[in-house]
Design a protein around this motif. Structure first.
Motif, PDB file in Angstrom:
ATOM      1  N   PHE A 521      43.128  32.957  32.415  1.00  0.00           N
ATOM      2  CA  PHE A 521      42.906  32.817  33.746  1.00  0.00           C
ATOM      3  C   PHE A 521      44.453  32.206  34.202  1.00  0.00           C
ATOM      4  N   CYS A 522      45.020  31.341  33.375  1.00  0.00           N
ATOM      5  CA  CYS A 522      46.425  30.778  34.031  1.00  0.00           C
ATOM      6  C   CYS A 522      47.442  31.855  33.795  1.00  0.00           C
ATOM      7  N   SER A 523      47.283  32.769  33.018  1.00  0.00           N
ATOM      8  CA  SER A 523      48.362  33.815  33.181  1.00  0.00           C
ATOM      9  C   SER A 523      48.221  34.804  34.170  1.00  0.00           C
ATOM     10  N   GLY A 524      47.078  34.968  34.870  1.00  0.00           N
ATOM     11  CA  GLY A 524      46.610  35.735  35.846  1.00  0.00           C
ATOM     12  C   GLY A 524      47.150  35.214  37.058  1.00  0.00           C
ATOM     13  N   VAL A 525      47.061  33.738  37.022  1.00  0.00           N
ATOM     14  CA  VAL A 525      47.384  33.095  38.136  1.00  0.00           C
ATOM     15  C   VAL A 525      49.016  32.929  38.315  1.00  0.00           C
ATOM     16  N   CYS A 526      49.735  32.666  37.318  1.00  0.00           N
ATOM     17  CA  CYS A 526      51.156  32.199  37.284  1.00  0.00           C
ATOM     18  C   CYS A 526      52.031  33.435  36.992  1.00  0.00           C
ATOM     19  N   ALA A 527      51.496  34.415  36.318  1.00  0.00           N
ATOM     20  CA  ALA A 527      52.142  35.635  36.123  1.00  0.00           C
ATOM     21  C   ALA A 527      53.172  35.333  35.086  1.00  0.00           C
ATOM     22  N   SER A 528      52.963  34.523  34.050  1.00  0.00           N
ATOM     23  CA  SER A 528      53.963  34.176  33.130  1.00  0.00           C
ATOM     24  C   SER A 528      54.102  35.637  32.235  1.00  0.00           C
ATOM     25  N   SER A 529      55.046  35.734  31.152  1.00  0.00           N
ATOM     26  CA  SER A 529      55.338  36.899  30.202  1.00  0.00           C
ATOM     27  C   SER A 529      54.305  36.400  29.025  1.00  0.00           C
ATOM     28  N   ALA A 530      53.465  35.679  29.017  1.00  0.00           N
ATOM     29  CA  ALA A 530      52.496  35.583  28.093  1.00  0.00           C
ATOM     30  C   ALA A 530      51.523  36.914  27.973  1.00  0.00           C
ATOM     31  N   ARG A 531      51.339  37.527  28.993  1.00  0.00           N
ATOM     32  CA  ARG A 531      50.653  38.743  29.144  1.00  0.00           C
ATOM     33  C   ARG A 531      51.251  39.622  30.054  1.00  0.00           C
ATOM     34  N   LYS A 532      51.189  40.835  29.771  1.00  0.00           N
ATOM     35  CA  LYS A 532      51.623  41.955  30.444  1.00  0.00           C
ATOM     36  C   LYS A 532      50.925  42.315  31.752  1.00  0.00           C
ATOM     37  N   TRP A 533      51.714  42.030  32.931  1.00  0.00           N
ATOM     38  CA  TRP A 533      50.927  42.158  34.212  1.00  0.00           C
ATOM     39  C   TRP A 533      52.057  42.888  34.999  1.00  0.00           C
ATOM     40  N   LYS A 546      48.930  36.980  45.787  1.00  0.00           N
ATOM     41  CA  LYS A 546      49.596  37.398  44.707  1.00  0.00           C
ATOM     42  C   LYS A 546      48.465  38.512  44.003  1.00  0.00           C
ATOM     43  N   VAL A 547      48.897  39.803  43.856  1.00  0.00           N
ATOM     44  CA  VAL A 547      48.167  40.854  43.124  1.00  0.00           C
ATOM     45  C   VAL A 547      48.695  41.616  42.077  1.00  0.00           C
ATOM     46  N   MET A 548      48.141  41.383  40.748  1.00  0.00           N
ATOM     47  CA  MET A 548      48.769  42.169  39.687  1.00  0.00           C
ATOM     48  C   MET A 548      47.687  42.754  39.039  1.00  0.00           C
ATOM     49  N   THR A 549      48.220  43.903  38.132  1.00  0.00           N
ATOM     50  CA  THR A 549      47.114  44.749  37.389  1.00  0.00           C
ATOM     51  C   THR A 549      47.681  45.006  36.188  1.00  0.00           C
ATOM     52  N   ARG A 550      46.780  45.336  35.154  1.00  0.00           N
ATOM     53  CA  ARG A 550      47.293  45.863  33.911  1.00  0.00           C
ATOM     54  C   ARG A 550      46.254  46.406  33.437  1.00  0.00           C
ATOM     55  N   LYS A 551      46.651  47.579  32.209  1.00  0.00           N
ATOM     56  CA  LYS A 551      45.802  48.384  31.757  1.00  0.00           C
ATOM     57  C   LYS A 551      45.550  47.973  30.301  1.00  0.00           C
ATOM     58  N   ASN A 552      44.177  47.824  29.983  1.00  0.00           N
ATOM     59  CA  ASN A 552      43.487  47.397  28.543  1.00  0.00           C
ATOM     60  C   ASN A 552      43.226  48.669  28.003  1.00  0.00           C
ATOM     61  N   VAL A 553      43.714  48.776  26.852  1.00  0.00           N
ATOM     62  CA  VAL A 553      43.362  49.955  25.963  1.00  0.00           C
ATOM     63  C   VAL A 553      42.933  49.490  24.571  1.00  0.00           C
ATOM     64  N   ASP A 554      43.323  48.522  23.997  1.00  0.00           N
ATOM     65  CA  ASP A 554      42.872  47.941  22.702  1.00  0.00           C
ATOM     66  C   ASP A 554      43.074  46.669  22.329  1.00  0.00           C
ATOM     67  N   ASP A 555      42.721  46.035  23.520  1.00  0.00           N
ATOM     68  CA  ASP A 555      42.519  44.259  23.168  1.00  0.00           C
ATOM     69  C   ASP A 555      40.745  44.170  23.128  1.00  0.00           C
ATOM     70  N   PRO A 556      40.357  43.734  22.257  1.00  0.00           N
ATOM     71  CA  PRO A 556      38.847  43.436  22.242  1.00  0.00           C
ATOM     72  C   PRO A 556      38.496  42.436  23.003  1.00  0.00           C
ATOM     73  N   GLY A 557      39.258  41.661  23.355  1.00  0.00           N
ATOM     74  CA  GLY A 557      38.952  40.350  24.101  1.00  0.00           C
ATOM     75  C   GLY A 557      38.813  40.454  25.501  1.00  0.00           C
ATOM     76  N   GLU A 558      38.923  41.901  25.965  1.00  0.00           N
ATOM     77  CA  GLU A 558      39.054  42.106  27.516  1.00  0.00           C
ATOM     78  C   GLU A 558      38.573  43.678  27.527  1.00  0.00           C
ATOM     79  N   PRO A 559      37.639  43.910  28.704  1.00  0.00           N
ATOM     80  CA  PRO A 559      36.896  45.119  28.828  1.00  0.00           C
ATOM     81  C   PRO A 559      38.012  46.208  28.977  1.00  0.00           C
TER      82      PRO A 559
END
Length: 750
Positions: A521-533, A546-559
């Motif tokens: 949740f924090c990475s989606g709010v603050c747009a840090s480099s901890a996750r690719k957005w 602030k709107v961001m998007t990411r494509k998840n292919v192989d992370d089992p912790g996210e749909p």
């Protein structure tokens, strides 16, 4: 040592990048087993006279994958009896178990080979670059007398090599003098040849000290708490000191000496700034708030990292608190980047140990000096993440008394990425830790920043200028809350508020899942480099969204698919306590949650994380009309301390939660978090760094307002290759706007 083992309970002391790679590997393994499973059984036994039927693919359950992975770690080559036992226990065919282990072994072998290839390729590129540089140098010799090009036939090969080395050393000397001017604020004009470079004969200088650092201070004078850094003198060399930044030769000696000088100067400044009675801090009339004395600071200290950049503003705060942790455990946590980030999860988006200049003395952290990179965040999309590269220096001043200091450093930055590190500077900041009885510690924290205020939204400038946003009280409040949570987790007794039958392993798995949910949740709010957005800029949206998007292919912790994150911040004319109590109350959830089907929620599980009732992880279920509607539950984490309040939630399916509550691995539970972060607005008296808000642990009055951040993450398409549509963005935008309107209407505010 008991303390450090406690600190790794939630994060388990694993490297964040390694954890990510392990999850990817396990997910690939699961996918491979699914493919083998699809061609097993009847699909593979059909004769040639039968028409070929479409293959059936089956997905292993999280419990099956967990059991298979656990067995694989113990025995990668099970025999027939072990495979038969596994197949019966997991309700799988023996052939499926056999194929799963074959596929897992093949995958591990492939990954090892891939890693070796990458390392060899990097080494090859490095050797090729060095070879190219040597060829260029040999092809362009320079005459030592006239400075023009030399004819190779006129000089010997040995003399030619000496001239090349001499030219290289001159270039190094010029660059090092420029670095010294940047760090120490004065040029090194006395160095006329490489032979004049200062040498360092001791690693004890970090643990004991050095006289005359910075040219204007003397560490031989008594320091706070009656401590003396002492004289370096002529001490024996300390093994285990490695060159910083991968440098070579005399360049290392000077640069290492400069870093030691900078660390010692920062430590002395920290000790003086944290003294109880010092003119550096002016008390307010009520005696509760302290104001930083800029004039006295400029008189006492010369800038150890150069003058303040034009347009920057200064914020300086300090705070003292009692924490349930001993000094050794806290020091070990601060000197380990991963454990430091786990201790301050809502503040540290990312932390990396870049280099270890000194490991410390005698197997302890005394004298340890490291180069680190960190991203410090405030939970709002309107406040940029503070990226800073700094030295972290640890020193023991007495039995049970430690000091850890940070100071910014910009050496080694790539030119292309230098701009990302220029929005702020961390002046000497850190903490003094003193052991108290019964495993407690007294911690005095200092935060001293210079930053570019123009990049901060007008709504948050009062909060930052008051020192509340990134101030010392926020670090102390977070440290107290996290240590209290760890103490409760280590306790063998179950809280009276915890009316569930969860085992200790089940509670830990649930807390790990909630920790990952809040971190995402924090990475989606603050747009840090901890996750690719990837940020989206759409004309129909306001600057506050602030709107961001990411494509998840192989992370089992996210749909899998396209995930859209949207967040905004607004001012609400109600107190932080009232807003927090309203949002976390499951009985009032239908008044703002559009997705709650208009009915109240029921709390099924409650895991306390602190003494306050609001600091907990809970499991909510809607009062379903029929039994078929209860397949989804809401995992929710709420906490409140003196600096911030958070309510984060995510829908989770019942089957996955059953695995987690039984103590299973929570890494395979897919979730998309949404929630709220509530901060004081920086205007009311309760927002002061040393006022009643800090000492009381909460805003209990109705005065002042709050800054409310709303963030949603939704799956807009289950296909990662699909295109994002404007309609999807408008849907999320309308969802946030409608939620804010419902909250204001329920609280009866405009």
């Amino acid at each position: 040592m008991e303390g450090p083992s406690e600190m790794g309970l939630i994060g388990e002391n694993f490297d964040a990048g390694l954890m990510g790679r392990m999850r990817d590997d396990e997910y690939e393994s699961r996918s491979g087993s699914d493919n083998f499973e699809g061609v097993s059984g009847d699909d593979q036994d059909g004769g040639d006279d039968q028409p070929q039927r479409k293959k059936r693919y089956h997905r292993h359950t999280p419990h099956q994958i967990q059991e298979l992975e656990a067995f694989f770690k113990e025995c990668p080559h099970p025999d027939e009896k072990q495979r038969l036992d596994l197949s019966k226990r997991l309700s799988l065919e023996n052939k499926q178990v056999k194929f799963w282990f074959q596929n897992r072994r093949t995958q591990m072998k492939t990954q090892l080979e891939r890693h070796e290839n990458i390392m060899l390729r990097q080494e090859n590129e490095k050797l090729r670059a060095e070879n190219s540089l040597m060829k260029d140098a040999m092809s362009n010799p320079v005459c030592n007398n006239c400075g023009g090009p030399a004819i190779p036939g006129q000089i010997s090969f040995e003399e030619h090599q000496i001239r090349i080395e001499n030219a290289r050393l001159k270039d190094e000397l010029n660059r090092i003098c420029a670095l010294a001017n940047k760090f120490l604020g004065k040029p090194i004009s006395s160095l006329t040849s490489p032979m004049a470079l200062p040498t360092s004969n001791s690693g004890l200088e970090l643990a004991i000290g050095r006289n005359g650092i910075g040219g204007s201070t003397t560490l031989g004078t008594p320091l706070p708490m009656g401590l003396d850094l002492g004289d370096l003198g002529t001490q024996p060399a300390l093994p285990g000191i490695r060159p910083p930044f991968g440098l070579m030769g005399n360049e290392v000696q000077l640069e290492r000496s400069m870093l030691i000088d900078l660390a010692l100067a920062a430590m002395e400044e920290l000790l003086k700034m944290t003294q109880a009675e010092t003119p550096l801090w002016i008390k307010s009339l009520d005696g509760e708030k302290e104001v930083f004395n800029h004039e006295e600071y400029a008189r006492l200290f010369s800038p150890c990292i150069g003058p303040k950049p034009t347009g920057y503003v200064t914020e300086a705060t300090r705070e003292t608190g009692i924490v349930i942790i001993n000094s050794l455990a806290l020091v070990e946590t601060l000197m380990d980047a991963n454990r430091w980030a786990e201790m301050f999860p809502s503040m540290i988006a990312r932390a990396i140990n870049l280099d270890v200049i000194s490991n410390g003395m005698g197997g302890t952290r005394n004298g340890s000096l490291q180069l680190m990179h960190a991203e410090v965040q405030l939970l709002s999309p309107l406040v940029p993440v503070r990226q800073v590269r700094f030295l972290r220096f640890c020193k023991q001043h007495a039995e049970g008394v430690w000091a850890v200091v940070d100071v910014s450093i910009d050496i080694g930055h790539d030119a292309a990425n230098a701009q990302a590190f220029m929005s702020c500077r961390r002046l000497p900041s850190g903490c003094i830790v003193q052991d108290m009885p019964n495993g407690y510690s007294k911690v005095t924290w200092l935060e001293h920043w210079e930053y570019d205020e123009s990049v901060v939204h007008q709504l948050y400038r009062p909060l930052l200028s008051s020192g509340v946003g990134f101030g010392a009280h926020r670090w102390i409040a977070t440290l107290q809350r996290q240590c209290e949570c760890l103490a409760i987790l280590m306790s063998s007794s179950i809280s009276s508020d915890d009316h569930t039958a969860l085992s200790q392993a089940g509670r830990r798995s649930m807390l790990k899942l909630a920790q990952r949910m809040t971190s995402n949740f924090c990475s989606g709010v603050c747009a840090s480099s901890a996750r690719k957005w990837d940020s989206l800029h759409i004309g129909t949206l306001g600057d506050d969204m602030k709107v961001m998007t990411r494509k998840n292919v192989d992370d089992p912790g996210e749909p899998p698919g396209i995930v859209l994150s949207a967040a905004t911040s607004v001012w609400v004319p109600v107190s932080r306590q009232r807003l927090f109590d309203f949002l976390r109350d499951e009985r009032l959830r239908s008044e703002w949650d559009i997705l709650s089907n208009g009915g109240p929620m029921q709390e099924m599980v409650h895991i306390a994380k602190g003494q306050g009732h609001g600091n907990c992880v809970s499991l909510l279920r809607a009062n379903a009309v029929n039994a078929n509607d209860s397949s989804m539950l809401i995992l929710q984490e709420t906490w409140m301390d003196a600096s911030c309040s958070v309510v984060v939630y995510a829908p989770v399916d019942v089957q996955s939660l059953n695995v987690v509550m039984s103590g299973g691995d929570s890494a395979y539970v897919a979730l998309l978090p949404s929630g709220f972060a509530i901060l004081p607005d920086g205007h009311s008296n309760n927002n002061s760094c040393n006022g009643s808000l800090i000492k009381g642990g909460g805003d209990n009055g109705d005065g002042g307002g709050s800054l409310l951040t709303v963030g949603f993450q939704i799956l807009v398409n289950s296909l990662p290759t699909a295109k994002l549509t404007v309609e999807s963005v408008d849907t999320v935008n309308n969802l946030i706007s409608c939620t804010i309107q419902k909250i204001k209407a329920a609280l009866r505010v405009a």
